[in-house]
Design an enzyme around this catalytic site. Structure first.
Site, PDB file in Angstrom:
ATOM      1  N   GLY A 163     108.030 -15.534  51.133  1.00 56.93           N
ATOM      2  CA  GLY A 163     107.058 -16.437  51.724  1.00 56.93           C
ATOM      3  C   GLY A 163     106.917 -16.191  53.205  1.00 56.93           C
ATOM      4  O   GLY A 163     107.285 -15.132  53.726  1.00 56.93           O
ATOM      5  N   HIS A 164     106.403 -17.191  53.908  1.00 61.61           N
ATOM      6  CA  HIS A 164     106.160 -17.082  55.353  1.00 61.61           C
ATOM      7  C   HIS A 164     107.154 -17.897  56.160  1.00 61.61           C
ATOM      8  O   HIS A 164     106.978 -18.069  57.360  1.00 61.61           O
ATOM      9  CB  HIS A 164     104.730 -17.531  55.682  1.00 61.61           C
ATOM     10  CG  HIS A 164     103.689 -16.621  55.114  1.00 61.61           C
ATOM     11  ND1 HIS A 164     102.333 -16.832  55.314  1.00 61.61           N
ATOM     12  CD2 HIS A 164     103.777 -15.494  54.358  1.00 61.61           C
ATOM     13  CE1 HIS A 164     101.643 -15.878  54.696  1.00 61.61           C
ATOM     14  NE2 HIS A 164     102.497 -15.064  54.108  1.00 61.61           N
ATOM     15  N   GLY A 165     108.196 -18.443  55.514  1.00 63.78           N
ATOM     16  CA  GLY A 165     109.224 -19.165  56.232  1.00 63.78           C
ATOM     17  C   GLY A 165     109.010 -20.660  56.217  1.00 63.78           C
ATOM     18  O   GLY A 165     108.244 -21.210  55.421  1.00 63.78           O
TER      19      GLY A 165
END
Length: 344
Positions: A163-165
């Site tokens: 994911g993007h965090g």
């Protein structure tokens, strides 16, 4: 009487976007106006999102950008408890908490492909006293995103990736005012992600992000483990430089360790006109997977480092940007909406 909802088996959304109710384009499962409700799982909520993703402007650049349904929404509620739910393949966001207070999410599991667009795992907006604990999230966007109007949000023991965090933002898009305060993360493992812990704002916005703590985070194979980005631009055309921005202050990153995929492990990209202030890096230890050294990059970020900080963050002390004037401070306080503080 308190409502009790038990979700068993598998609830599957319509597969074809054309089958969707045009009067409810952004909602699928909605829990609204509840007080003290208990929602628990054992089953699966499946958004059947693959055809929605194929029609996304982020996948097919010829398509017009438009929203898609959120799989599950908790709106205008208080005292709601959600336990052991599993959500997968949402059309867009998986689980949103909006306009609510005193909501606890525990043992929630979210799964979507790494390339699925805008499939945030848990999204918090216009809500206070929200606790997210013991959740496992892997999607094509932020594992957890915290947006405007969010106060006293606590996260603990989160597993994130891909994911993007874990992100605060994005905030201030289109010149809007945003306010986020009192966010705390204590314990996370973030792996195979674009970012670790992040704050992202658009140029041209106003408002503030303050009193934030990201602590006890293990990163594994993450591009940029620590990010503040006041130049965020998620648009087809380049974003123009603007002088105003959402003010970022009093942010601590503590005990964050592990490996970064990119040389710039720590990116503190703050606005020249609205610098970040009181940024603290404490007990940081980041390296490349092969053991090579990484870097801290600062622009207009003011603060200090404490304990062992690797890579070094001397740039926090040498930022050439100016601070907030007394007039700006007064204006910032007057513009801030009233906040109900909750112990974090």
């Amino acid at each position: 009487m308190r409502a009790f909802v038990q979700i068993q088996g598998t609830i599957v959304a319509p597969e074809e976007p054309s089958e969707w109710d045009p009067t409810s384009p952004r909602l699928w499962l909605l829990f609204s106006g509840l007080a003290g409700a208990r929602i628990q799982g054992g089953g699966v909520i499946d958004g059947s999102g693959s055809k929605w993703w194929a029609n996304s402007c982020k996948i097919d650049h010829s398509m017009q950008c438009k929203g898609a349904p959120t799989a599950m929404t908790i709106d205008s509620c208080r005292g709601v408890r959600v336990r052991n739910l599993r959500l997968q393949n949402a059309q867009q966001m998986h689980l949103t908490v909006s306009r609510s207070r005193d909501v606890r999410l525990a043992g929630v599991r979210v799964e979507a492909p790494e390339d699925s667009p805008n499939t945030d795992g848990i999204h918090v907006a216009d809500s206070s006293a929200v606790t997210i604990q013991g959740c496992r999230i892997g999607t094509g966007d932020d594992c957890i995103s915290i947006s405007n109007g969010s106060f006293a949000v606590r996260m603990k023991d989160i597993e994130c990736g891909p994911g993007h965090g874990i992100s605060i933002g994005s905030l201030g898009q289109g010149g809007s005012y945003a306010a986020v305060e009192g966010v705390a993360l204590d314990g996370a493992r973030i792996s195979r992600a674009q970012n670790g812990v992040r704050i992202k704002t658009w140029q041209g916005g106003a408002g503030y992000v303050r009193n934030v703590r990201f602590a006890n985070v293990l990163v594994d194979d993450v591009d940029h483990p620590i990010v503040i980005d006041q130049f965020y631009c998620d648009a087809r055309s380049p974003c123009h430089n603007q002088t105003s921005n959402v003010r970022v202050s009093n942010v601590m990153f503590r005990n964050i360790t592990g490996t970064a995929r990119q040389p710039e492990a720590i990116r503190l990209a703050c606005s020249d006109a609205v610098p970040c202030s009181d940024i603290v890096l404490s007990d940081i230890n980041l390296l490349r997977e092969d053991g090579a050294e990484v870097q801290t990059i600062c622009n207009c970020a003011k603060g200090f480092d404490n304990g062992r900080v690797r890579p070094a963050a001397d740039c926090l002390r040498t930022s050439p940007c100016g601070g907030m004037s007394p007039a700006d401070e007064a204006m910032d306080k007057e513009a801030a909406p009233p906040v109900r503080h909750t112990e974090l």
